[in-house]
Design a protein around this motif. Structure first.
Motif, PDB file in Angstrom:
ATOM      1  N   TYR A  64       0.789  -1.246   0.012  1.00 29.58           N
ATOM      2  CA  TYR A  64      -0.031   0.155  -0.121  1.00 29.58           C
ATOM      3  C   TYR A  64       0.996   1.281  -0.023  1.00 29.58           C
ATOM      4  O   TYR A  64       1.723   1.415   1.004  1.00 29.58           O
ATOM      5  CB  TYR A  64      -0.996  -0.018   1.157  1.00 29.58           C
ATOM      6  N   PHE A  65       0.453   2.156  -1.005  1.00 32.18           N
ATOM      7  CA  PHE A  65       1.701   3.249  -1.177  1.00 32.18           C
ATOM      8  C   PHE A  65       1.184   4.427  -0.139  1.00 32.18           C
ATOM      9  O   PHE A  65       0.174   4.515  -0.068  1.00 32.18           O
ATOM     10  CB  PHE A  65       1.687   3.785  -2.597  1.00 32.18           C
ATOM     11  N   THR A  66       2.183   5.088   0.313  1.00 36.14           N
ATOM     12  CA  THR A  66       2.041   6.120   1.358  1.00 36.14           C
ATOM     13  C   THR A  66       2.599   7.195   1.136  1.00 36.14           C
ATOM     14  O   THR A  66       3.414   7.309   0.079  1.00 36.14           O
ATOM     15  CB  THR A  66       2.084   5.474   2.789  1.00 36.14           C
ATOM     16  N   SER A  67       2.716   8.225   1.892  1.00 39.63           N
ATOM     17  CA  SER A  67       3.720   9.299   1.687  1.00 39.63           C
ATOM     18  C   SER A  67       5.077   9.271   2.126  1.00 39.63           C
ATOM     19  O   SER A  67       5.861   9.897   2.039  1.00 39.63           O
ATOM     20  CB  SER A  67       3.270  10.655   2.257  1.00 39.63           C
ATOM     21  N   GLY A  68       5.379   8.052   2.933  1.00 39.77           N
ATOM     22  CA  GLY A  68       6.602   7.768   3.455  1.00 39.77           C
ATOM     23  C   GLY A  68       6.548   6.797   4.635  1.00 39.77           C
ATOM     24  O   GLY A  68       5.473   6.406   5.282  1.00 39.77           O
ATOM     25  N   GLY A  69       7.780   6.846   5.381  1.00 36.35           N
ATOM     26  CA  GLY A  69       7.867   5.747   6.533  1.00 36.35           C
ATOM     27  C   GLY A  69       7.116   6.526   7.660  1.00 36.35           C
ATOM     28  O   GLY A  69       6.290   5.572   8.157  1.00 36.35           O
ATOM     29  N   THR A  70       6.873   7.641   8.052  1.00 38.08           N
ATOM     30  CA  THR A  70       6.185   8.042   8.977  1.00 38.08           C
ATOM     31  C   THR A  70       4.525   7.865   8.784  1.00 38.08           C
ATOM     32  O   THR A  70       3.880   7.309   9.819  1.00 38.08           O
ATOM     33  CB  THR A  70       6.317   9.882   9.351  1.00 38.08           C
ATOM     34  N   GLU A  71       4.116   8.072   7.895  1.00 39.47           N
ATOM     35  CA  GLU A  71       2.684   7.890   7.578  1.00 39.47           C
ATOM     36  C   GLU A  71       2.430   6.241   7.593  1.00 39.47           C
ATOM     37  O   GLU A  71       1.361   5.680   8.118  1.00 39.47           O
ATOM     38  CB  GLU A  71       2.259   8.170   6.036  1.00 39.47           C
ATOM     39  N   SER A  72       3.396   5.428   7.156  1.00 40.70           N
ATOM     40  CA  SER A  72       3.372   3.983   7.180  1.00 40.70           C
ATOM     41  C   SER A  72       3.388   3.247   8.460  1.00 40.70           C
ATOM     42  O   SER A  72       2.633   2.700   8.940  1.00 40.70           O
ATOM     43  CB  SER A  72       4.358   3.299   6.460  1.00 40.70           C
ATOM     44  N   ASP A  73       4.103   4.250   9.435  1.00 43.34           N
ATOM     45  CA  ASP A  73       4.252   3.613  10.825  1.00 43.34           C
ATOM     46  C   ASP A  73       2.601   3.883  11.584  1.00 43.34           C
ATOM     47  O   ASP A  73       2.325   3.346  12.138  1.00 43.34           O
ATOM     48  CB  ASP A  73       5.207   4.494  11.642  1.00 43.34           C
ATOM     49  N   ASN A  74       2.202   5.291  11.098  1.00 42.89           N
ATOM     50  CA  ASN A  74       0.991   5.502  11.777  1.00 42.89           C
ATOM     51  C   ASN A  74      -0.307   4.624  11.334  1.00 42.89           C
ATOM     52  O   ASN A  74      -1.063   4.562  12.125  1.00 42.89           O
ATOM     53  CB  ASN A  74       0.548   7.052  11.392  1.00 42.89           C
ATOM     54  N   ILE A  75      -0.352   4.513  10.127  1.00 41.45           N
ATOM     55  CA  ILE A  75      -1.266   3.643   9.695  1.00 41.45           C
ATOM     56  C   ILE A  75      -1.152   2.266  10.350  1.00 41.45           C
ATOM     57  O   ILE A  75      -2.140   1.508  10.497  1.00 41.45           O
ATOM     58  CB  ILE A  75      -1.368   3.468   8.186  1.00 41.45           C
ATOM     59  N   ALA A  76       0.086   1.520  10.340  1.00 36.96           N
ATOM     60  CA  ALA A  76       0.053   0.283  10.925  1.00 36.96           C
ATOM     61  C   ALA A  76      -0.196   0.245  12.397  1.00 36.96           C
ATOM     62  O   ALA A  76      -0.981  -0.663  12.744  1.00 36.96           O
ATOM     63  CB  ALA A  76       1.595  -0.056  10.750  1.00 36.96           C
ATOM     64  N   ILE A  77       0.256   1.113  13.108  1.00 40.14           N
ATOM     65  CA  ILE A  77      -0.080   1.087  14.858  1.00 40.14           C
ATOM     66  C   ILE A  77      -1.536   1.555  14.965  1.00 40.14           C
ATOM     67  O   ILE A  77      -2.084   0.695  15.698  1.00 40.14           O
ATOM     68  CB  ILE A  77       0.955   1.873  15.283  1.00 40.14           C
ATOM     69  N   LYS A  78      -1.933   2.843  14.527  1.00 38.97           N
ATOM     70  CA  LYS A  78      -3.104   3.127  14.817  1.00 38.97           C
ATOM     71  C   LYS A  78      -4.251   2.187  14.228  1.00 38.97           C
ATOM     72  O   LYS A  78      -5.229   1.884  14.680  1.00 38.97           O
ATOM     73  CB  LYS A  78      -3.320   4.312  14.155  1.00 38.97           C
ATOM     74  N   GLY A  79      -3.893   1.655  12.900  1.00 37.66           N
ATOM     75  CA  GLY A  79      -4.925   0.823  12.231  1.00 37.66           C
ATOM     76  C   GLY A  79      -5.229  -0.463  12.885  1.00 37.66           C
ATOM     77  O   GLY A  79      -6.220  -1.008  13.142  1.00 37.66           O
ATOM     78  N   VAL A  80      -4.253  -1.054  13.442  1.00 36.42           N
ATOM     79  CA  VAL A  80      -4.188  -2.394  14.267  1.00 36.42           C
ATOM     80  C   VAL A  80      -4.940  -1.973  15.502  1.00 36.42           C
ATOM     81  O   VAL A  80      -5.729  -2.787  15.836  1.00 36.42           O
ATOM     82  CB  VAL A  80      -3.028  -2.708  14.570  1.00 36.42           C
ATOM     83  N   ALA A  81      -4.590  -0.715  16.138  1.00 34.69           N
ATOM     84  CA  ALA A  81      -5.053  -0.449  17.454  1.00 34.69           C
ATOM     85  C   ALA A  81      -6.577  -0.252  17.490  1.00 34.69           C
ATOM     86  O   ALA A  81      -7.212  -0.963  18.213  1.00 34.69           O
ATOM     87  CB  ALA A  81      -4.315   0.572  18.103  1.00 34.69           C
ATOM     88  N   TYR A  82      -6.988   0.284  16.517  1.00 33.36           N
ATOM     89  CA  TYR A  82      -8.436   0.773  16.260  1.00 33.36           C
ATOM     90  C   TYR A  82      -9.046  -0.678  15.831  1.00 33.36           C
ATOM     91  O   TYR A  82     -10.424  -0.728  16.330  1.00 33.36           O
ATOM     92  CB  TYR A  82      -8.900   1.759  15.303  1.00 33.36           C
ATOM     93  N   SER A  83      -8.434  -1.456  15.008  1.00 35.46           N
ATOM     94  CA  SER A  83      -9.247  -2.612  14.549  1.00 35.46           C
ATOM     95  C   SER A  83      -9.402  -3.587  15.688  1.00 35.46           C
ATOM     96  O   SER A  83     -10.465  -4.353  15.757  1.00 35.46           O
ATOM     97  CB  SER A  83      -8.415  -3.288  13.346  1.00 35.46           C
ATOM     98  N   LEU A  84      -8.586  -3.714  16.582  1.00 36.35           N
ATOM     99  CA  LEU A  84      -8.453  -5.059  17.621  1.00 36.35           C
ATOM    100  C   LEU A  84      -8.985  -4.379  18.938  1.00 36.35           C
ATOM    101  O   LEU A  84      -8.652  -4.880  20.132  1.00 36.35           O
ATOM    102  CB  LEU A  84      -7.361  -5.287  17.483  1.00 36.35           C
TER     103      LEU A  84
END
Length: 382
Positions: A64-84
């Motif tokens: 999944y393309f993002t704007s860079g490492g910072t956004e990728s980290d945010n999507i991964a961590i918050k995405g899992v946190a909110y999902s679970l």
């Protein structure tokens, strides 16, 4: 200029730039549009996705393309946190993570989540037993970086991934510094999510990617038009994506050659500094480190003064992560490996690239010897 700050950013490769140019000019179409100009862009994005996936042993549909490492980290961590969040609210990370991970975890702490910050040993390596000890029935995510952005230490990600898998916990790694410099395979590393960034591997800035293992569902943190399978909506940065894809293709093609070359130059740099400057020390593990990273501390020296003096000689280096360099506080990473504030302030990071030459390394050693001596002569700490 002798440029030795490639952990902050790297020069764009000429092959990458040439690949991007048509999509900055005549092939400017929006890849979401149905007519021919849009389809040209869509095809270019699809091809780039294949190249990015190939570098890390993933399926293109998992990129999944993002704007860079910072956004990728945010999507991964918050995405899992909110999902679970209905399953658990506990996340495990380390105290030496990039600010993109640490600040995201701090945000989640203020919003009902519990975070355990695992310590590291004096060589910068995480003790796996500390990770095991931190696991609770409510743990939903472990996020540990693959290689540290300051001291270059490489973490035992494969072993941590096994622990996560055995306990049914999602595992994310920030691999921004390691991808393209050392072998990275998502299956071998046992990771579920992995963050990447283009400009660390001679690609353009403003583009990165997040690997999400097939079958793993996370909540989007940005909402919009549905691009990137609704995980990261927004008009695709086609030239950036094309450049990132080409950078990954080149990195895979030249990985072994570049690793050998950079490791040799890194070791020459380390040997030259430690042998020629008394009371100079290497920070981080002597062997389990990125092939392009050398991080030193010098007794009686203030790192910022050293950086500025070297800059006047046409040598670009850094005192730490570019994303936290504006802070006047001692490096959290260096404090975490047991250094006193005065030693933390006297540290310097030199990061090489595939373009670095032996002549440049030798010149840097000579200049460092001279600058350190001059600064010590006027230092109240020495």
């Amino acid at each position: 200029m002798i440029y030795l700050d490639n952990s902050a950013t790297s020069k764009i490769d000429s092959e990458v730039l040439n690949e991007m140019m048509p999509y900055l000019t005549e092939n400017f179409g929006n890849s979401s549009t149905p007519y021919s100009l849009g389809k040209i862009s869509k095809k270019a994005v699809d091809e780039a996705r294949i190249k990015v996936a190939s570098l890390i042993g993933a399926n293109p549909k998992e990129i999944y393309f993002t704007s860079g490492g910072t956004e990728s980290d945010n999507i991964a961590i918050k995405g899992v946190a909110y999902s679970l969040k209905n399953k658990g609210n506990h996340i495990i990370t380390s105290i030496i993570e990039h600010p993109a991970v640490l600040e995201t975890c701090k945000y989640l702490e203020k919003n009902g989540f519990s975070i355990t910050y695992v310590p590291v040993q004096n060589d910068g390596i995480i003790n796996i037993s500390e990770v095991k000890r931190a696991i609770t029935p409510s743990t939903i995510l472990i996020t540990i970086m693959h290689a540290n952005s300051e001291i270059g230490t490489i973490q035992p990600i494969e072993e941590i991934g096994k622990i996560a898998k055995e306990n049914g916990i999602y595992f994310h790694t920030d691999a921004v510094q390691s991808v393209g410099k050392i072998p990275v395979d998502v299956d071998s590393l046992n990771v579920d999510l992995l963050s990447m960034s283009s400009h660390k591997i001679h690609g353009p800035k403003g583009i990165g990617a997040l690997y999400i293992r097939k079958g793993l569902k996370i909540s989007p943190i940005i909402h919009g038009g549905g691009q990137e399978q609704n995980i990261r909506p927004g008009t695709e940065n086609v030239p950036g994506i094309v450049g990132f894809g080409k950078a990954c293709e080149i990195a895979k093609r030249d990985l072994e050659k570049n690793m050998v070359q950079m490791t040799f130059l890194r070791d020459e740099l380390i040997k030259g500094v430690l042998q020629n400057i008394k009371e100079s020390y290497l920070n981080g593990h002597p062997e389990k480190r990125l092939p392009n990273n050398a991080h030193f501390r010098f007794t009686g020296i203030e790192g910022e003064s050293l950086l500025l003096r070297l800059n006047l000689k046409g040598i670009a280096v850094s005192t730490g992560s570019a994303c936290s360099s504006k802070s006047l506080e001692p490096s959290k990473v260096l404090k975490s490996i047991g250094l006193e504030n005065v030693d933390s302030h006297g540290s310097l990071r030199l990061s090489l690239s595939k373009d670095t030459t032996l002549k440049e390394v030798q010149q840097v050693i000579l200049e460092l010897v001279e600058v350190v001596e001059k600064l010590r002569n006027i230092s109240a700490l020495w």
